[in-house]
Each structure stands twice: as C-alpha cells, then as structure tokens.
Scaffold this active site. Structure first.
Site, PDB file in Angstrom:
ATOM      1  N   ALA A  94     -11.867   1.899   5.255  1.00 24.61           N
ATOM      2  CA  ALA A  94     -12.587   2.128   4.043  1.00 24.61           C
ATOM      3  C   ALA A  94     -12.003   2.958   3.047  1.00 24.61           C
ATOM      4  O   ALA A  94     -12.327   3.035   1.872  1.00 24.61           O
ATOM      5  CB  ALA A  94     -13.988   2.302   4.269  1.00 24.61           C
TER       6      ALA A  94
ATOM      7  N   ASP B 160      -8.795   6.224  14.875  1.00 20.87           N
ATOM      8  CA  ASP B 160      -7.885   5.186  15.122  1.00 20.87           C
ATOM      9  C   ASP B 160      -8.488   4.076  15.904  1.00 20.87           C
ATOM     10  O   ASP B 160      -8.998   4.115  17.136  1.00 20.87           O
ATOM     11  CB  ASP B 160      -6.535   5.416  15.890  1.00 20.87           C
ATOM     12  CG  ASP B 160      -5.628   4.280  16.087  1.00 20.87           C
ATOM     13  OD1 ASP B 160      -6.082   3.484  15.833  1.00 20.87           O
ATOM     14  OD2 ASP B 160      -4.493   4.789  16.685  1.00 20.87           O
TER      15      ASP B 160
ATOM     16  N   ASN C 138     -12.506  -4.087   8.797  1.00 13.00           N
ATOM     17  CA  ASN C 138     -11.787  -4.435   7.837  1.00 13.00           C
ATOM     18  C   ASN C 138     -10.334  -3.598   8.184  1.00 13.00           C
ATOM     19  O   ASN C 138      -9.354  -4.260   7.362  1.00 13.00           O
ATOM     20  CB  ASN C 138     -12.417  -3.929   6.462  1.00 13.00           C
ATOM     21  CG  ASN C 138     -11.438  -3.770   5.301  1.00 13.00           C
ATOM     22  OD1 ASN C 138     -10.992  -4.762   4.867  1.00 13.00           O
ATOM     23  ND2 ASN C 138     -10.858  -2.530   5.191  1.00 13.00           N
TER      24      ASN C 138
ATOM     25  N   TYR D 144       1.407 -10.424  12.496  1.00 18.21           N
ATOM     26  CA  TYR D 144      -0.073 -10.417  11.858  1.00 18.21           C
ATOM     27  C   TYR D 144      -0.719 -11.614  11.702  1.00 18.21           C
ATOM     28  O   TYR D 144      -1.931 -11.714  11.936  1.00 18.21           O
ATOM     29  CB  TYR D 144       0.528 -10.128  10.285  1.00 18.21           C
ATOM     30  CG  TYR D 144      -0.572  -9.825   9.294  1.00 18.21           C
ATOM     31  CD1 TYR D 144      -1.276  -8.627   9.464  1.00 18.21           C
ATOM     32  CD2 TYR D 144      -0.763 -10.816   8.329  1.00 18.21           C
ATOM     33  CE1 TYR D 144      -2.278  -8.507   8.452  1.00 18.21           C
ATOM     34  CE2 TYR D 144      -1.856 -10.671   7.481  1.00 18.21           C
ATOM     35  CZ  TYR D 144      -2.473  -9.561   7.538  1.00 18.21           C
ATOM     36  OH  TYR D 144      -3.479  -9.153   6.497  1.00 18.21           O
TER      37      TYR D 144
ATOM     38  N   ALA E 226      -0.899 -13.797  13.919  1.00 17.98           N
ATOM     39  CA  ALA E 226      -1.473 -14.217  15.444  1.00 17.98           C
ATOM     40  C   ALA E 226      -2.593 -13.246  15.399  1.00 17.98           C
ATOM     41  O   ALA E 226      -3.722 -13.741  15.986  1.00 17.98           O
ATOM     42  CB  ALA E 226      -0.449 -13.812  16.455  1.00 17.98           C
TER      43      ALA E 226
HETATM   44  P1  NAP Z   1      -4.830  -1.242   2.653  1.00  7.44           P
HETATM   45  O1  NAP Z   1      -4.996  -0.995   1.302  1.00  7.44           O
HETATM   46  O2  NAP Z   1      -3.363  -1.054   3.444  1.00  7.44           O
HETATM   47  O3  NAP Z   1      -5.912  -0.431   3.739  1.00  7.44           O
HETATM   48  C1  NAP Z   1      -5.971  -0.533   4.961  1.00  7.44           C
HETATM   49  C2  NAP Z   1      -7.161   0.304   5.439  1.00  7.44           C
HETATM   50  O4  NAP Z   1      -6.988   0.227   6.829  1.00  7.44           O
HETATM   51  C3  NAP Z   1      -6.946   1.852   5.092  1.00  7.44           C
HETATM   52  O5  NAP Z   1      -8.130   2.335   4.803  1.00  7.44           O
HETATM   53  C4  NAP Z   1      -6.294   2.290   6.333  1.00  7.44           C
HETATM   54  O6  NAP Z   1      -6.566   3.656   6.504  1.00  7.44           O
HETATM   55  C5  NAP Z   1      -7.060   1.592   7.558  1.00  7.44           C
HETATM   56  N1  NAP Z   1      -6.355   1.626   8.850  1.00  7.44           N
HETATM   57  C6  NAP Z   1      -5.239   1.068   9.015  1.00  7.44           C
HETATM   58  N2  NAP Z   1      -5.197   1.146  10.453  1.00  7.44           N
HETATM   59  C7  NAP Z   1      -6.213   1.809  10.756  1.00  7.44           C
HETATM   60  C8  NAP Z   1      -6.455   2.148  12.168  1.00  7.44           C
HETATM   61  N3  NAP Z   1      -5.859   2.006  13.511  1.00  7.44           N
HETATM   62  N4  NAP Z   1      -7.591   2.803  12.377  1.00  7.44           N
HETATM   63  C9  NAP Z   1      -8.726   3.030  11.298  1.00  7.44           C
HETATM   64  N5  NAP Z   1      -8.258   2.829  10.231  1.00  7.44           N
HETATM   65  C10 NAP Z   1      -7.143   2.067   9.792  1.00  7.44           C
HETATM   66  O7  NAP Z   1      -5.125  -2.874   3.397  1.00  7.44           O
HETATM   67  P2  NAP Z   1      -6.081  -4.031   2.502  1.00  7.44           P
HETATM   68  O8  NAP Z   1      -4.965  -4.637   1.755  1.00  7.44           O
HETATM   69  O9  NAP Z   1      -7.010  -3.399   1.812  1.00  7.44           O
HETATM   70  O10 NAP Z   1      -6.615  -4.764   3.766  1.00  7.44           O
HETATM   71  C11 NAP Z   1      -7.754  -4.552   4.129  1.00  7.44           C
HETATM   72  C12 NAP Z   1      -7.995  -5.547   5.249  1.00  7.44           C
HETATM   73  O11 NAP Z   1      -8.021  -7.005   4.770  1.00  7.44           O
HETATM   74  C13 NAP Z   1      -6.713  -5.648   6.212  1.00  7.44           C
HETATM   75  O12 NAP Z   1      -7.487  -6.196   7.643  1.00  7.44           O
HETATM   76  C14 NAP Z   1      -5.917  -6.851   5.847  1.00  7.44           C
HETATM   77  O13 NAP Z   1      -5.065  -7.294   6.901  1.00  7.44           O
HETATM   78  C15 NAP Z   1      -6.723  -7.876   5.288  1.00  7.44           C
HETATM   79  N6  NAP Z   1      -6.084  -8.579   4.268  1.00  7.44           N
HETATM   80  C16 NAP Z   1      -5.549  -8.138   3.357  1.00  7.44           C
HETATM   81  C17 NAP Z   1      -4.864  -8.968   2.381  1.00  7.44           C
HETATM   82  C18 NAP Z   1      -4.196  -8.367   0.994  1.00  7.44           C
HETATM   83  O14 NAP Z   1      -3.505  -9.389   0.427  1.00  7.44           O
HETATM   84  N7  NAP Z   1      -4.407  -7.080   0.686  1.00  7.44           N
HETATM   85  C19 NAP Z   1      -4.915 -10.364   2.505  1.00  7.44           C
HETATM   86  C20 NAP Z   1      -5.426 -10.574   3.748  1.00  7.44           C
HETATM   87  C21 NAP Z   1      -6.267  -9.962   4.572  1.00  7.44           C
HETATM   88  P3  NAP Z   1      -5.650   5.103   6.169  1.00  7.44           P
HETATM   89  O15 NAP Z   1      -4.879   4.568   5.052  1.00  7.44           O
HETATM   90  O16 NAP Z   1      -6.574   6.095   6.159  1.00  7.44           O
HETATM   91  O17 NAP Z   1      -4.709   5.111   7.414  1.00  7.44           O
END
Ligand code: NAP
Length: 243
Positions: free
Chosen positions: A9, A59, A86, A151, A153
């Site tokens: 978040a 994590d 998420n 990713y 998968a």
């Molecule tokens: P983001 O800006 O990179 O943010 C990712 C978040 O996940 C951050 O809060 C990060 O926390 C947290 N995180 C990562 N690994 C973690 C772990 N092992 N344990 C706990 N927290 C973890 O990504 P986003 O673009 O908002 O994506 C959010 C979700 O939407 C993801 O599942 C992504 O695959 C999906 N998604 C995104 C897109 C896109 O275009 N952006 C498209 C399709 C799907 P820290 O920063 O504190 O480490």
C-alpha cells in the site's frame, strides 16, 4: 466501521486504493515492504481522520510474515471485511537470460504472497461468514508479454487461484474476484523505456496509460453492495488494450 487489509500500500495502485478506502470510512491495515517514508506520507494525506490505521512492514512472500500481518489486523480491529492482495514486483528479462532467482522472486511475491495472505485469512473469514477478497492480477496474465515469463505466469496463477477460492468459499458468503489492470502509471511502469511506452499507448484504444485511481474505482465497485452477486470474475481495467 469496516476494515480492509491492503498489501503493497505504500505507493502506486495500493496507495490509490488506500486513499479511496479511507475516504469511504474503512479502518485500514496497510502493508509495505521497505518504503517507510512513502507510507508515512500516504497516511498524512488521508482526508478522513476518524478511521483507524495500522501499518505492518513485512515481506508477504514469507509465510510467517503474512500470518503475522493477518493476526495483527484481527488483533487490532477484531474482524476484517476486505483483503486486497496488491503487492507485486517485476524482474523482466527474455527467457534465455532470465535467472532462476528472477523467476523465484516474482513467483514468490506475486503468487505465493497472494496465497500466503489468503491462506491465513481463510479460516477467520469462514468463521465471520462474510468477506471480500480482491486479487490484483494483470493484463499480461491474460495475454502474455515478451520479457515477462515470470510475471505473466504469476499473474495467470493469481487468476486460477481466484477462481478456485471463489468456488471454495461461495457458500460461506466470501466473494473472491481479480482485477486485471492494463498499463497503469506507477513506479512499476516508469521503468519501461520511453519508446516502448509510446508504442504501448498506440495500441491502447483509449490512447493513454491508466491511472491508479482507475483501479481504485474498480476496487470500490467490487467491495460494494452493488457487486454482491459477483464472484470468481476477472475485471479488466485496461483501456481496451486486450479484449
Ligand atoms: P509499485 O508502484 O511498484 O508498488 C508496489 C507495492 O508493492 C509497493 O508498496 C511495495 O512496497 C509493495 N511490495 C513489493 N514487494 C512486496 C513484498 N514482498 N511484501 C510486501 N509488499 C511488497 O507497483 P504498482 O504498479 O502499484 O503495482 C501494484 C500491483 O498491480 C502489483 O501487483 C502489480 O503487479 C499490479 N499491476 C500493475 C500494473 C501497472 O501497470 N502498474 C499493471 C498490472 C498489474 P515497498 O515499496 O515498500 O517495498
């Protein structure tokens, strides 16, 4: 007052969903892994100051950490109405160059992390006889993408998991759905080279990247009373990129 857990978040989509749920009056359990400053900034920007907030830095790919996240949420608020899985990462590479570590890290966070949180909340939600789970998948879990074998998968796996859970828990009044975002403007997509991004936008019928708020809108709908007969579905929010 309802309570929601949001993993990942601290920024991007997770932060937009947190802001929305705060506006809607939810108590929030906000998980993140490392971005403490972003998390503090997020909580300071909440407009609704009446709700409770608990941050849990851990994590989610670690089974015990995820158990602790769920236990802390129940310990503080007594019950949890909504879980939003998420948190996610990318480690892109063409398959011949992809390392075992890149594969394991992405599957561990995106797929096993979702399993971990669902597994630990499942008995508690069954006892409550209600709950909503939203798993954030991706358009590439539906259509694939060169350079994202790991990713795509993980995100296709999340869809399978969503449908199986919807079948297991329907009779317990627990609704489980996935959202498959297209390309959304966050730190995750900031990494994509400019020319590649321009080409992507050309292939999106709505001719723009999505906004984190576009996903918050879908979450708001799926956790609302208006979605009480929807389970096991994948809601695509992708500007028409994949139909
Ligand atoms: P983001 O800006 O990179 O943010 C990712 C978040 O996940 C951050 O809060 C990060 O926390 C947290 N995180 C990562 N690994 C973690 C772990 N092992 N344990 C706990 N927290 C973890 O990504 P986003 O673009 O908002 O994506 C959010 C979700 O939407 C993801 O599942 C992504 O695959 C999906 N998604 C995104 C897109 C896109 O275009 N952006 C498209 C399709 C799907 P820290 O920063 O504190 O480490």
């Amino acid at each position: 007052m309802k309570t929601a857990i949001i993993t990942g978040a601290s920024k991007g989509i997770g932060a937009a969903v947190a802001l929305r749920l705060n506006e809607l009056g939810y108590n929030l359990v906000l998980n993140y892994r490392s971005s403490t400053a972003s998390m503090k900034e997020l909580i300071n920007s909440f407009t609704n100051k009446e709700t409770g907030n608990l941050t849990v830095q851990c994590d989610i790919s670690c089974y015990e950490d995820a158990k602790n996240l769920i236990d802390e949420a129940y310990g503080r608020f007594g019950s949890v109405d909504v879980l939003i899985n998420n948190a996610g990462i990318t480690k892109d590479n063409l398959l011949p160059l992809m390392t075992e570590e890149e594969f394991d890290l992405v599957i561990g966070t995106n797929l096993k992390g979702t399993f971990n949180c669902c597994k630990h909340i499942s008995k508690k939600m069954v006892k409550q006889k209600c709950g909503r789970i939203i798993n954030i998948s991706s358009v590439v879990g539906l259509c694939g993408n060169a350079g994202q074998v790991n990713y795509s998968a993980s995100k296709a796996g999340v869809i399978g998991m969503t449908k199986s859970m919807a079948r297991e828990f329907g009779k317990r009044n627990i609704l489980v759905n996935a959202i498959a975002p297209g390309f959304i403007r966050t730190e995750m997509t900031d990494k994509i080279p400019k020319d590649m991004k321009a080409e992507m936008i050309r292939n999106i019928p709505l001719q723009r990247l999505g906004r984190p708020d576009d996903i918050a809108d879908a979450v708001e709908f799926l956790i609302s009373d208006k979605a009480s007969y929807i389970t096991g579905q994948v809601l695509s929010v992708n500007g028409g990129y994949y139909m």
